[in-house]
Design an enzyme around this catalytic site. Structure first.
Site, mmCIF file in Angstrom:
data_model
loop_
_atom_site.group_PDB
_atom_site.id
_atom_site.type_symbol
_atom_site.label_atom_id
_atom_site.label_comp_id
_atom_site.label_asym_id
_atom_site.label_seq_id
_atom_site.Cartn_x
_atom_site.Cartn_y
_atom_site.Cartn_z
ATOM 1 N N ALA A 158 -28.750 -10.492 21.121
ATOM 2 C CA ALA A 158 -27.676 -9.799 21.853
ATOM 3 C C ALA A 158 -27.657 -8.316 21.495
ATOM 4 O O ALA A 158 -27.605 -7.449 22.374
ATOM 5 C CB ALA A 158 -26.328 -10.446 21.538
ATOM 6 N N TYR A 159 -27.744 -8.000 20.217
ATOM 7 C CA TYR A 159 -27.702 -6.612 19.755
ATOM 8 C C TYR A 159 -28.865 -5.809 20.340
ATOM 9 O O TYR A 159 -28.681 -4.721 20.898
ATOM 10 C CB TYR A 159 -27.743 -6.598 18.229
ATOM 11 C CG TYR A 159 -27.792 -5.216 17.613
ATOM 12 C CD1 TYR A 159 -26.648 -4.416 17.551
ATOM 13 C CD2 TYR A 159 -28.979 -4.701 17.091
ATOM 14 C CE1 TYR A 159 -26.690 -3.157 16.977
ATOM 15 C CE2 TYR A 159 -29.028 -3.441 16.520
ATOM 16 C CZ TYR A 159 -27.887 -2.674 16.471
ATOM 17 O OH TYR A 159 -27.934 -1.418 15.919
ATOM 18 N N GLY A 160 -30.076 -6.355 20.225
ATOM 19 C CA GLY A 160 -31.247 -5.664 20.751
ATOM 20 C C GLY A 160 -31.169 -5.459 22.250
ATOM 21 O O GLY A 160 -31.585 -4.413 22.773
ATOM 22 N N LYS A 163 -28.863 -2.533 23.093
ATOM 23 C CA LYS A 163 -29.519 -1.262 22.812
ATOM 24 C C LYS A 163 -30.604 -0.967 23.848
ATOM 25 O O LYS A 163 -30.833 0.194 24.205
ATOM 26 C CB LYS A 163 -30.104 -1.273 21.397
ATOM 27 C CG LYS A 163 -29.039 -1.287 20.291
ATOM 28 C CD LYS A 163 -28.089 -0.108 20.405
ATOM 29 C CE LYS A 163 -27.260 0.105 19.145
ATOM 30 N NZ LYS A 163 -26.336 1.238 19.274
#
Length: 254
Positions: A158-160, A163
């Protein structure tokens, strides 16, 4: 003749990478406004440090996850610009504030996904949109990505992805704001020793060694490796750099 000092707004500037960015920017002779979410005392110390470098500084509270409060936030920014900096506009926006959630793809909840979206993508999207009303032409936007948008480590789906979305947005900002001579670039740190994501890189010796082993320069990154790059992008020397993803990872996962 007095030179008009430029002003940068750094979100999440009370600690970690944001603090390092704010101080590095001040060392370039640029005044700085930082935001903090809850750590007012830490933010005030950063303001004092910037002032000790001979630059003006201020700190305002902001939760980037709550876009409904952005109008009120910018009313505060306008007041601060007028009272502290004797002007009505600023020049550079650094969208640094963020959190990390380390969860496997199959275990990430919808609540966690929404939280990351609000902080890492929706927040910077609309914060920048509203900031443009009081940004000078010829200024710049510096967004923050991650090496994890180029290579993948389990637990950052999710984080990647958020970004990655910021990287695409940066290109659109550069193209659509070019008429105002506002540049947009994005800096992608590799793994850095901070308290980010619970200090997982800093405090986990095994992870620290693993990252060092896949990094060409043989170590994990430090905050000092990042701040100067962001400050450079706010300088005249970087005036022809636009729409670029600049990875600052020591050559990780080559």
């Amino acid at each position: 003749m007095a030179v008009n000092t430029k002003i940068a707004l750094v979100t999440g500037g009370s600690r970690g990478l944001g603090k390092n960015m704010a101080i590095a920017i001040a060392k370039k002779g640029i005044d700085v406004i930082i935001t903090y979410n809850s750590k007012k005392e830490e933010a005030d110390l950063v303001v004092k440090e910037i002032e000790s470098l001979g630059q003006k500084a201020a700190a305002l509270q902001l939760n980037v996850a709550e876009s409904k409060n952005f109008d009120t936030f910018f009313e505060g920014i306008s007041s601060t610009l007028k009272n502290t900096f004797k002007t009505d506009k600023f020049d550079f926006l650094i969208n640094n504030a963020g959190i990390g959630i380390h969860k496997p793809f199959v275990e990430t909840t919808e609540e966690e996904f929404d939280q990351l979206t609000n902080i890492q993508f929706k927040g910077p999207f609309f914060l920048t949109q509203k900031a443009l009303r009081i940004m000078n032409d010829g200024g710049g936007i510096v967004n923050i990505s991650t090496g994890l948008a180029r290579f993948s480590f389990p637990g950052y789906a999710a984080y990647g992805s958020m970004k990655g979305a910021m990287e695409i947005l940066t290109k659109y900002q550069a193209k659509e704001l070019g008429a105002r001579k506002i540049r947009a670039n994005i800096v992608a740190p590799g793994a850095i020793e901070t308290d980010f994501s619970g200090g997982v890189v800093r405090d986990n010796e095994q992870m620290n060694q693993q990252i060092a082993s896949v990094t060409a320069l043989g170590r994990v990154g430090l905050p000092d490796d990042i701040g100067g790059v962001v400050a450079f992008l706010c300088s005249e020397e970087a005036s022809w750099i636009n729409a670029q993803r600049i990875e600052v990872s020591g050559g990780m996962m080559l």
